[in-house]
Each structure stands twice: as C-alpha cells, then as structure tokens.
Enzyme design. Structure first.
Site, mmCIF file in Angstrom:
data_model
loop_
_atom_site.group_PDB
_atom_site.id
_atom_site.type_symbol
_atom_site.label_atom_id
_atom_site.label_comp_id
_atom_site.label_asym_id
_atom_site.label_seq_id
_atom_site.Cartn_x
_atom_site.Cartn_y
_atom_site.Cartn_z
ATOM 1 C CB CYS A 2 -0.574 0.302 1.431
ATOM 2 S SG CYS A 2 -1.581 -1.151 1.597
ATOM 3 N NE ARG A 27 4.485 1.085 -0.719
ATOM 4 C CZ ARG A 27 4.904 1.417 0.167
ATOM 5 N NH1 ARG A 27 6.702 1.636 0.438
ATOM 6 N NH2 ARG A 27 4.558 1.187 1.486
ATOM 7 C CD1 TRP A 74 0.057 -6.182 -3.648
ATOM 8 C CD2 TRP A 74 -0.096 -7.007 -1.941
ATOM 9 N NE1 TRP A 74 0.487 -7.231 -3.442
ATOM 10 C CE2 TRP A 74 0.648 -7.451 -2.256
ATOM 11 C CE3 TRP A 74 0.385 -6.756 0.105
ATOM 12 C CZ2 TRP A 74 0.622 -8.993 -1.594
ATOM 13 C CZ3 TRP A 74 0.611 -8.328 0.352
ATOM 14 C CH2 TRP A 74 0.825 -9.291 -0.327
ATOM 15 C CG ASN A 100 0.118 1.976 3.767
ATOM 16 O OD1 ASN A 100 -0.929 2.214 3.028
ATOM 17 N ND2 ASN A 100 1.373 2.346 3.794
ATOM 18 N N GLY A 101 -1.212 -1.416 6.634
ATOM 19 C CA GLY A 101 -1.049 -2.396 7.672
ATOM 20 C C GLY A 101 -2.079 -3.608 7.917
ATOM 21 C CD GLU A 486 18.976 -11.866 -6.795
ATOM 22 O OE1 GLU A 486 18.129 -12.184 -5.368
ATOM 23 O OE2 GLU A 486 18.618 -10.832 -7.618
ATOM 24 C CE LYS A 490 15.479 -10.133 -9.225
ATOM 25 N NZ LYS A 490 16.094 -10.340 -8.138
ATOM 26 C CD GLU A 493 11.521 -10.879 -7.651
ATOM 27 O OE1 GLU A 493 12.502 -10.759 -7.498
ATOM 28 O OE2 GLU A 493 10.890 -10.581 -6.980
ATOM 29 C CG HIS A 509 23.078 -36.007 -1.872
ATOM 30 N ND1 HIS A 509 24.348 -36.708 -1.460
ATOM 31 C CD2 HIS A 509 24.230 -34.901 -1.833
ATOM 32 C CE1 HIS A 509 24.554 -36.844 -0.818
ATOM 33 N NE2 HIS A 509 25.308 -35.410 -1.748
ATOM 34 C CE LYS A 608 12.407 -2.290 -5.366
ATOM 35 N NZ LYS A 608 12.737 -3.077 -6.603
HETATM 36 O O1 M6R Z 1 13.335 -4.024 0.477
HETATM 37 P P1 M6R Z 1 13.948 -5.099 0.938
HETATM 38 O O2 M6R Z 1 15.306 -5.693 0.399
HETATM 39 O O3 M6R Z 1 13.930 -6.145 2.380
HETATM 40 O O4 M6R Z 1 12.975 -6.896 -0.114
HETATM 41 C C1 M6R Z 1 13.371 -7.827 0.126
HETATM 42 C C2 M6R Z 1 12.562 -9.142 -0.722
HETATM 43 O O5 M6R Z 1 10.757 -8.165 -0.607
HETATM 44 C C3 M6R Z 1 12.886 -8.235 -1.921
HETATM 45 O O6 M6R Z 1 14.387 -8.597 -2.338
HETATM 46 C C4 M6R Z 1 12.221 -9.322 -2.975
HETATM 47 O O7 M6R Z 1 12.682 -10.662 -3.053
HETATM 48 C C5 M6R Z 1 12.368 -8.664 -4.653
HETATM 49 N N1 M6R Z 1 11.320 -8.543 -5.421
HETATM 50 C C6 M6R Z 1 13.162 -9.133 -4.956
HETATM 51 O O8 M6R Z 1 13.901 -9.279 -6.196
#
Ligand code: M6R
Length: 613
Positions: A2, A27, A74, A100-101, A486, A490, A493, A509, A608
């Site tokens: 949000c 976000r 959100w 927010n929350g 990583e 990527k 997502e 294994h 985000k």
């Molecule tokens: O803002 P932050 O770095 O704490 O966020 C952590 C994760 O939510 C963030 O890295 C998320 O995994 C991304 N979408 C990765 O690309």
C-alpha cells in the site's frame, strides 16, 4: 504494498495526490482511491485495478479541494475491489482514512462496534479504525485526540492518515510499528504526507519522518509531532538528495532494464566516499563501529528477505574469508520467531532495499532485545531500517522502481566486501599486503560490470531460445551458490517460469532425477576454486541429455565445448565474481519476461516493499 499520499495547501490536491500515487505504483497494488474536502464535504473516488481506472473516474466525476488523501491498496483483508479500496469513511461521513498495515484485533473490534449498531460497508480491517475515530470524534474531542484514543485500541503495525470536514485545516498522520513509513514533506505554504519519499520528492526535499508511536498534526504552514502519549517531539527536517530524474525510464523499455544497466554507475556510487585507493583504506563512517566494538564481535548473523537474503549468503563467504569471523545467514521471517542464540557479542546485519520490510524490521527488534549490535545495509534513505540500526551502510544506488531487485542486489555485495575489510582492519587481522590486495580489486568493478552489460544482445538471443521452457534448474557452488538462487528468483518472479536453485554438490542427492531433455540446467562456472567441481557436475548433466546454459569466464574452452549456450563474463577476482555472474542472469530473466510480453516492472502478486507479514 500500500502507498499513501496526502496534501494540504492552496493548490488543487487531486492532481498532486494522483501524481504521487503514480510514483508509488512500483510498490505493487490492486486498487486505488482518493478523498478530498470539497465545499465542506468529503468526496471520494475509488476503483479496482490500475491507477488509470481511478484517473478515468476522476475525469468523469472531477474532484477539487485544497486538502486530500490518496491510497494504493494491496489487499490483505477483503478482495481487491472498489468497495474495499481506501480511503474509507466513517458512518457519519465526518472522518476519512487511508491506512497501511493490518489491524490484528479487527474481528474483536468489529464485533464490538456491530453490537453498538455499526454497519460496515467493506470487508476491510481499516474500516474499524475510521469507525472508532469517528465515534470518539463525535463525542466532542478534537480530531487529534480522537485519533490518539482510537489508536490505543488497535493492535498491530500501522501507518495512517486521516482528514475530517469538521477540521478541514489539518491532516493527522500516525505511525505504530513497522507497517511502512510516514514521511512529511515541508513546502512553502503547503505540506505533503506520504508513505514513501518518491511520492512527494517532486515538490520538496525537506522531509520529516515519524517514528513508531508518533503522530503529526499537519497544517498548511506548520507541522507538530507528538508521541501517542501526547508528549512533544522536536521536528527534525532532513534534506533528501535523491534526483527524481533518476527515476525516469529514459530510453529503456522497462525500469528493470534501466536499473540493470545502471549497475556500472551504481557500483561506482556505492564505492564513493568509502574507499581511499591512495592510502588503501576503507572508511564506513555511518557504521559507528570502533576497534573495541569490532574486537568484541564473536559471531555475525546476516538476516534479510528475498534478494537481500541471497546477497547475505554471498556476504558470509566474503566476511569469513576476509575478516575470519563466523557468519550465519538467516531468513528474517524465520529469525524473528526462532528465539535465535544472540547476545551482546553478536553483530546482526540486516540488508534491505526498502528499509521497510516488516520481517526484516522485526528481526532487528528481536536482535536489539537480545543485546546485539545491529547494523543495516539499506538503500532507502530515512527508512526505518536505517533509523533503527546502531550503524548503517547506505547502498547509494538511487531509487529502485522495478519490483525485481537488481542494482540493489549487486551494491550490497560490494558493501559486504568493504565491511569485511573494514572489520578485519579494526580487529587487526589483516596484513598491509592483504588489505592492499583486497582494496585494489575493488577498482575493477565498474569496468567489468560495464563489459558484462555490453553483452546484452548475446543474452537476449539465449532468452529467445528459452522463452517457452517450463522449468530451469540453476546450479552454483561456493561463493556463486547464492547467485544460482538469485538467478532463479529473478526468473520466477518476472517470467512466471518455475526455476529452482541448488548447490551443485547436492545434485546427486536428488535433483539429478529431474534431468532429461526437457529440463534445462543453468550452471555458474567461473574460474574459481570450485571450477573443477562444477565441471564434473556439468558433465553429469550433459551425460543425461539436459540442455546446458553456462555462465563462464572468457576464454574457457571446456565451457565452450560443453555448453549448449554460454553467457560469458570477463575474468575477475574470485571474491567479487558474484557481482558479475549475476548480471547475465538478470538480463536473461528480463529478456525472457519481456519476450513473453509480461508486466516486467510490476509482476503479478508481488509488491516492491513488503510491509506486512
Ligand atoms: O526491500 P527489501 O530488500 O527488504 O525487500 C526484500 C524482498 O522482498 C525483495 O528482495 C524481493 O525478494 C524482490 N522482489 C526480489 O527481486
């Protein structure tokens, strides 16, 4: 997650709020709304889906007023719909809120309010807050007091902003816990309120941040901050240096592509002011670390979420190699509930792009409670993860807009490397020669990153071939094992292709059973001390008919022979290879998603910054 924007001044609040919400689109959200006070009445427009729907609605039924609040939602409680979108108004139409929350005791509050005759118009938890505020308000207290009284009743972490047509000359903003920030922008005869800096950066760089359990009464010319107990708090104004131009997409198709390409620069920026190449020294001023504290550290725990966690895994090898301090790496959502073995001799390092991730902030709180030194590596200046830390390193990469984190992954790798040298130096465990050697290696980073970026066309060709696959297995070992994670993160997502990562030595294994012609395998095999071991894993994949994509060092003849496709990187110091092996994997994920025509910058279901659990 949000987003909140509020305005009070002499101008029409509507375009300012809509533009601010647009800046927060990155976000992630599923509905949006705005409320302004127009001719003494609260007017609201809300719609589901993207901001454009709200903009169309506002065009059809225009709004104008000199005070207003807006929100991108959100969904947590109640489906994404216009009915559940914020702002939400009280039963008597006198108070309106954005929030927010999560109200943890909302069922209890809802039942109580219903038993007193309330009828709810949404499925949200937020409506209970505005009903409480309005009920207190109509009893005759001020709006400020009504908010304060009501916040004492709700549990959980919150950022809220409230206005009322009965006191139309003020915005009340409050923050409890870590459900995202509340920032107040100071203008000239006007004031702004937002959940995040980018929303209002266009109008002012002078900002104040609310801490947990603080509230602000914001009028056109004045900001007053108090604790929720009513105690006065001095208003501190920070000058924010971010360049809003840096947040514009420019020649790139997507922010993610732009941010990938910014890495030669962002990696230079993160070195700036920290490395003294002439005297072979690292200086991390904001870390507040001295010899005594550094020598007292027995163990480091790095904790973070998602991409930031993957960076932490790389940091483990860097710190253990350079500073010889044992390092554990923990997912923040686990750390916070695990009752971890932490005491005064532990240094807990959190990594976060946004500095507002709820799990990461809760991990910091837990670490502090147990007496640890808490350090943070954070991108968003002024965020809670900076303010709550005993010391910090700022990533210095500028705003990251794409939901998939790229430049905010490679910068902390370099920050962790510098931190390792700095700690080793303070503890007196580095020889002059070792320090010179590690620092010398930092010079090559921007140049090698730039060379990796120039190879985008070759990566795009491989993306065209892989665009329709259903699975990819990523393998890595040693310091590049986290890069397999990583790369897979990527890809999944933004392209929605199932990708799984494994430490390559684990193949035998179990996961080797998956290998056949339909399971492409991407293996990261730079020329480092794990190279021979990786080669033997790669041979085993080859023997089972799997398609092989390799990330390998220029000139590696064996990689050329074995790989169906090779993503080449220049030769580099082994401790820094993760910075460079990452870049082709970011570009591969990006191009696969872009070719598939997906919403690269705002992938489905993702936000985000994840400010709720
Ligand atoms: O803002 P932050 O770095 O704490 O966020 C952590 C994760 O939510 C963030 O890295 C998320 O995994 C991304 N979408 C990765 O690309």
């Amino acid at each position: 997650m949000c987003g909140i924007v509020g305005y009070i001044g002499e101008k029409n609040a509507t375009p300012i709020i809509l533009e601010g919400l647009r800046k927060l689109e990155y976000r992630g959200y599923d509905s949006a709304g705005i409320a302004v006070i127009e001719d003494g009445k609260i007017e609201i427009r809300r719609d589901v889906g993207k901001l454009i729907n709200l903009e169309v609605l506002v065009k059809e039924r225009p709004l104008s007023g000199k005070i207003g609040i807006g929100h991108t939602r959100w969904a947590t409680h109640g489906a994404p719909s216009a009915r559940n979108a914020h702002p939400l108004i009280g039963e008597k139409g006198k108070v309106v809120i954005v929030h927010n929350g999560i109200v943890e005791n909302y069922l209890e509050l809802k039942e109580e309010l219903e038993s007193e005759g309330a009828h709810f118009n949404s499925d949200t938890d937020t409506e209970t807050i505005v009903y409480l505020i309005e009920r207190n308000f109509v009893k005759g207290v001020t709006l400020e007091e009504a908010v304060r009284l009501s916040l004492q009743r709700i549990r959980g972490a919150h950022g809220i902003v409230v206005i009322s047509n009965q006191e139309p000359d003020k915005i009340i903003a409050a923050r409890i816990g870590n459900a995202g920030g509340v920032v107040i922008g100071h203008g000239d005869g006007e004031m702004f309120v937002a959940s995040d800096i980018p929303a209002i950066l266009e109008y002012t760089r002078k900002m104040s941040f609310l801490e947990s359990h603080q509230m602000a009464v914001v009028t056109r010319n004045h900001v007053e901050i108090k604790t929720l107990n009513g105690e006065h708090v001095d208003v501190k104004i920070d000058n924010i240096a971010w360049d809003p131009v840096a947040a514009v997409k420019g020649k790139y198709r997507h922010f993610m592509q732009k941010e990938i390409h910014e890495q030669a620069r962002s990696l230079t920026d993160t070195l700036t002011g920290r490395v003294d190449f002439d005297n072979n020294r690292i200086e991390l001023i904001n870390l507040n670390m001295d010899e005594k504290k550094a020598k007292a550290i027995q163990k480091i725990i790095i904790t973070a979420c998602g991409t930031a966690y993957n960076a932490g895994m790389v940091g483990k090898t860097m710190i253990e190699t350079i500073a010889k301090i044992p390092v554990e790496v923990d997912v923040a959502s686990e750390f916070r509930y695990r009752d971890p073995l932490v005491d005064e001799s532990t240094c807990v390092i959190v990594i976060s792009q946004s500095g507002e991730t709820a799990d990461t902030l809760a991990a910091m709180e837990e670490a502090h409670k147990k007496g640890a030194i808490v350090l943070s590596i954070v991108n968003a200046i002024g965020s809670q993860a900076i303010r709550a830390a005993d010391g910090y390193i700022s990533m210095q990469v500028g705003p990251e807009i794409g939901v998939a984190s790229t430049k905010a992954f490679t910068a902390p790798l370099v920050d962790l490397y510098m931190l390792a040298i700095y700690l080793a130096d303070l503890r007196g465990t580095l020889t002059e020669e070792e320090r010179s050697h590690y620092i010398y290696d930092l010079r090559v980073i921007p140049d090698i990153a730039g060379k990796c970026l120039k190879r985008e066309d070759a990566v795009e060709e491989v993306a065209k071939i892989l665009k329709d696959v259903h699975n990819i297995l990523y393998l890595g070992r040693g310091i590049n094992m986290p890069i397999a994670y990583e790369g897979a993160l990527k890809l999944k997502e933004i392209s929605y292709i199932h990708a799984e990562a494994y430490p390559a030595g684990e193949m035998k294994h179990g996961p080797i059973a998956l290998i056949d012609k339909d399971m492409p395998v991407l293996a990261i095999i730079p020329k480092d001390q794990w190279y021979d071991k990786m080669l033997s894993q790669v041979e085993q994949v080859k023997a089972r008919g799997g398609t092989l994509i390799l990330v390998a060092t220029d000139g590696d003849a064996r990689a050329k022979e074995l790989g169906d496709y090779v993503l080449w990187i220049p030769e580099s110091p082994w401790l820094l290879t993760p910075v460079f092996t990452t870049i082709p994997l970011q570009m591969l994920a990006y191009h696969i998603a872009a070719i598939r025509g997906l919403d690269v910058d705002q992938p489905r279901n993702l936000a985000k910054s994840v400010t709720v659990e």
